[in-house]
Design a protein around this motif. Structure first.
Motif, mmCIF file in Angstrom:
data_model
loop_
_atom_site.group_PDB
_atom_site.id
_atom_site.type_symbol
_atom_site.label_atom_id
_atom_site.label_comp_id
_atom_site.label_asym_id
_atom_site.label_seq_id
_atom_site.Cartn_x
_atom_site.Cartn_y
_atom_site.Cartn_z
ATOM 1 N N THR A 38 0.843 -1.187 0.000
ATOM 2 C CA THR A 38 0.000 0.000 0.000
ATOM 3 C C THR A 38 0.885 1.246 0.000
ATOM 4 N N ASP B 109 -3.778 4.960 0.475
ATOM 5 C CA ASP B 109 -4.099 3.623 0.989
ATOM 6 C C ASP B 109 -3.923 3.508 2.493
ATOM 7 N N THR C 95 3.984 -1.686 3.113
ATOM 8 C CA THR C 95 3.589 -0.281 3.099
ATOM 9 C C THR C 95 4.732 0.609 2.626
#
Length: 285
Positions: free
Chosen positions: A9, A30, A244
């Motif tokens: 994300t 996100d 991430t």
């Protein structure tokens, strides 16, 4: 190289002055990273502005105040406050820096590197394990940018972070802007640094922009991501599978078009890397 594909994300570090930008562009974001130092310093009204995000968009935690490189155990009251923020915001992991901000009880006003010696490594490992045992979620360590070198070192920068993570049993928040800054200012080989990190060690990544002051590159979190940093994002994604990627932005926050463009540029690099992995995996099978 990795043999499977996981699409990370892409998000941004939450800053209160960026609140309206974030809410207006939530469809393109996100995940949000919350600096828990800023969160607790903000007061109840500003803290409440984060409540609608809980359970709506993933929130991850970050701080600069643990001072893991200081030769005393981290403040237990500070740790309790961090744990409270983690629980309030339903944060799944938390990152801190491989450096120090305090010495002899004094706040130094800056994030400083630790000497890369065996003694400093022992202190860091002890403090990291102390924190890890008292947090309700995994702890990730972040490499920092630095602007001076200590006279003597027992380890290279990559050897030091690998040693601490291995002995303390923690993972890495790989800051690619910091890595790029160090590569420019200290002739560090950023690709060799990334290659040295075992696959799976990097769980998340930071990016940001910087600027030159004379011939020194500064990590100012105030400009667009440089293309070489985006190239490092792709290079790291070929070898790691972070969940991430976070854009950090603290200065020139009025340049919202530039900030949004950086998020889109990161997503484009993630998509390109994912496509390459898919092709590589298909050929390998």
């Amino acid at each position: 190289k990795s043999t499977f594909t996981m699409v990370p994300t892409v998000g941004i570090g939450y800053r209160f002055p960026l609140h309206h930008f974030i809410t207006d562009n939530l469809s393109e974001i996100d995940v949000l990273e919350v600096n828990l130092d800023q969160y607790f310093a903000a007061g109840r009204y500003r803290q409440s502005r984060l409540e609608p995000f809980v359970g709506t968009i993933p929130l991850i935690g970050h701080s600069v105040g643990l001072s893991l490189g200081t030769d005393v155990l981290p403040d237990i009251r500070y740790l309790e406050k961090i744990s409270l923020g983690i629980e309030q915001l339903e944060i799944p992991f938390f990152s801190e820096h491989l450096g120090f901000t305090k010495s002899s009880g004094l706040h130094l006003g800056s994030l400083l590197p630790v000497p890369r010696t065996e003694e400093a490594a022992e202190v860091m490992i002890r403090n990291v394990m102390f924190v890890k045992a008292r947090l309700p979620v995994p702890l990730y360590l972040e490499n920092i940018s630095y602007y001076f070198e200590y006279p003597e070192s027992d380890f290279s920068e990559e050897e030091f972070i690998n040693l601490v993570c291995r002995e303390a049993g923690v993972s890495v928040m790989l800051d690619l802007q910091n890595l790029y800054v160090n590569s420019v200012n200290h002739s560090l080989d950023s690709h060799s640094y990334i290659d040295s990190l075992p696959t799976g060690l990097v769980k998340a990544m930071h990016t940001a922009g910087g600027r030159y002051i004379e011939d020194v590159l500064i990590d100012d979190h105030g400009h667009a991501i440089a293309d070489p940093v985006l190239d490092l994002v792709e290079y790291a994604l070929e070898r790691q599978n972070p969940t991430t990627i976070i854009l950090e932005r603290d200065n020139r926050i009025e340049e919202t078009d530039e900030i949004l463009n950086d998020i889109r540029r990161l997503k484009a690099r993630v998509e390109h890397s994912t496509t390459n992995k898919d092709v590589s995996n298909a050929l390998a099978s």
